[in-house]
Design a protein around this motif. Structure first.
Motif, PDB file in Angstrom:
ATOM      1  N   LEU A  51       8.055  47.068  -7.287  1.00 49.80           N
ATOM      2  CA  LEU A  51       9.294  46.704  -6.606  1.00 49.80           C
ATOM      3  C   LEU A  51      10.227  47.882  -6.341  1.00 49.80           C
ATOM      4  O   LEU A  51      11.313  47.691  -5.793  1.00 49.80           O
ATOM      5  N   THR A  52       9.817  49.095  -6.731  1.00 48.48           N
ATOM      6  CA  THR A  52      10.670  50.266  -6.512  1.00 48.48           C
ATOM      7  C   THR A  52       9.961  51.278  -5.613  1.00 48.48           C
ATOM      8  O   THR A  52       8.748  51.481  -5.731  1.00 48.48           O
ATOM      9  N   VAL A  98      12.186  35.987  -6.974  1.00 49.87           N
ATOM     10  CA  VAL A  98      10.939  35.703  -6.256  1.00 49.87           C
ATOM     11  C   VAL A  98       9.856  35.441  -7.290  1.00 49.87           C
ATOM     12  O   VAL A  98       9.975  35.838  -8.458  1.00 49.87           O
ATOM     13  N   ASP A  99       8.800  34.781  -6.869  1.00 52.04           N
ATOM     14  CA  ASP A  99       7.697  34.490  -7.780  1.00 52.04           C
ATOM     15  C   ASP A  99       6.831  35.729  -7.989  1.00 52.04           C
ATOM     16  O   ASP A  99       6.599  36.518  -7.063  1.00 52.04           O
ATOM     17  N   ASP A 126       6.255  37.402  -2.023  1.00 51.58           N
ATOM     18  CA  ASP A 126       7.463  37.112  -1.245  1.00 51.58           C
ATOM     19  C   ASP A 126       8.523  38.206  -1.342  1.00 51.58           C
ATOM     20  O   ASP A 126       9.684  37.978  -1.007  1.00 51.58           O
ATOM     21  N   ALA A 127       8.126  39.376  -1.818  1.00 50.96           N
ATOM     22  CA  ALA A 127       9.081  40.482  -1.933  1.00 50.96           C
ATOM     23  C   ALA A 127       8.501  41.727  -1.283  1.00 50.96           C
ATOM     24  O   ALA A 127       7.287  41.855  -1.102  1.00 50.96           O
TER      25      ALA A 127
END
Length: 378
Positions: free
Chosen positions: A278-279, A252-253, A76-77
């Motif tokens: 995430l980066t 987020v999960d 979800d990200a």
């Protein structure tokens, strides 16, 4: 003269008898050795062999029950492509109470620097079974994944609210009849509880035999209770006699999929893998990094077991960098792989800095960090 000739003609018989006796003695020795080897092969020993276990690239995929899935998934990200390898290291144990090692099976480990022979009670205290250890490892793995996720989001500057919930109450402890399973701890002596470390510090600072005021949420209603912590037999610090579970509210999960691997020592690597996804940009830029270390939700890297075995596992995985906890400096063996760059770290930020320096081709502080840490502690 005739008698002399007769005497020499019998020398062949004497030689044959001597050779037969020698063959008999050799056969007896061989049979004895074979018997001892057979006995050593079937006689249980009280020892366990600790050796390098599987290496898992947390940026890759894993096969679980025939299904291929990513080790770390954040559906979800927005995530970004990664490169290189971020290896989770494990240790395998050979020799449990149910399946002990034989004396003969210990011999190869005597000549392998990557393996260690230790008393079985070091890994399986009296009364602890293989099933017990595996169950404990599963719980530790789940906890390490949650803490790693919290550490990663915190490192990325995102807020991670924390709830401390009573999971169980000791029947004869200070919390018996005071706290209940499901209570959520809110404040201690009127101060908001930031995390488990803050609660633990407040209990220790309060000391034993002193009343401690706790504010809890019970069935949606705030309630104040008073507990007098006690030092358990054989312990040094006061406790309240309750099992406390930490629950996080993540932005987020994050799904982490692994099979047959337990324990808390992959926490730092999980956190690094989440940060990488995430980066923007490939954090590793194609290099191979292996590491081990627990991690708290605030990013402190803690000690682990089996360091020597994990060092050799990292070398065999052709790692460009091996990250280890500073707290394990005393466990660094005298003999390490000559071509392995070892970087002791105390925090997740230090681990990220070591990776950045390695990618840039800069010098990374190595085991000399251990000498500096020892000097500071002394």
């Amino acid at each position: 003269m005739a008698s002399d000739v007769g005497d020499f003609s019998g020398s062949g018989n004497f030689n044959d008898v001597g050779r037969a006796k020698r063959r008999s003695r050799v056969a007896m020795v061989v049979a004895g050795v074979a018997f001892l080897l057979m006995l050593a092969a079937v006689t249980p020993s009280p020892y366990t062999i600790e050796r390098p276990g599987p290496v898992v690239n947390t940026l890759g995929d894993v096969n679980i029950e025939g299904e291929t899935m990513p080790v770390i998934s954040i559906p979800d990200a927005e995530t970004f492509p990664t490169s290189g390898a971020l290896n989770l290291l494990t240790v395998s144990l050979v020799g449990s109470p149910e399946h002990p090692t034989s004396w003969l099976s210990l011999v190869p480990a005597l000549f392998d620097p990557s393996q260690r022979i230790a008393p079985r009670t070091d890994f399986y205290p009296d009364g602890v079974t293989l099933k017990d250890r595996e169950a404990q490892g599963t719980v530790q793995m789940q906890s390490s994944q949650a803490q790693a996720t919290a550490a990663a989001f915190t490192a990325l500057g995102q807020d991670v609210p924390v709830s401390l919930v009573i999971a169980a109450v000791s029947e004869d402890g200070p919390a018996a009849g005071v706290l209940r399973e499901g209570d959520t701890l809110l404040r201690v002596d009127g101060a908001q509880i930031a995390n488990f470390a803050a609660l633990r510090a407040a209990i220790v600072d309060s000391g034993a035999e002193q009343d401690l005021l706790l504010t809890v949420s019970r069935d949606g209603v705030e309630t104040e209770v008073t507990i007098r912590p006690e030092v358990p037999e054989g312990g040094t610090d006061p406790l309240i006699g309750a099992v406390i579970a930490t629950q996080y509210d993540f932005p987020v999960d994050v799904d982490i999929s692994l099979s047959d691997i337990g324990g808390p020592s992959a926490g730092m690597i999980f956190a690094l893998g989440i940060v990488d996804q995430l980066t923007p940009g490939a954090m590793l830029d194609g290099i191979a990094v292996s590491g081990t270390g627990t991690v708290t939700d605030t990013g402190e890297v803690g000690p682990i077991g089996g360091l020597e075995q994990k060092i050799w596992a990292a070398a065999r995985a052709d790692s460009d960098l091996f990250l280890m906890p500073v707290a394990n400096c005393g466990d660094v063996p005298a003999r390490v792989p000559s071509d392995l760059q070892i970087a002791p770290v105390a925090t997740l930020d230090e681990a990220l800095a070591a990776i950045e320096a390695t990618v840039a081709g800069d010098t990374v502080p190595g085991v000399e960090v251990c000498d500096a840490a020892a000097t500071a502690a002394g």
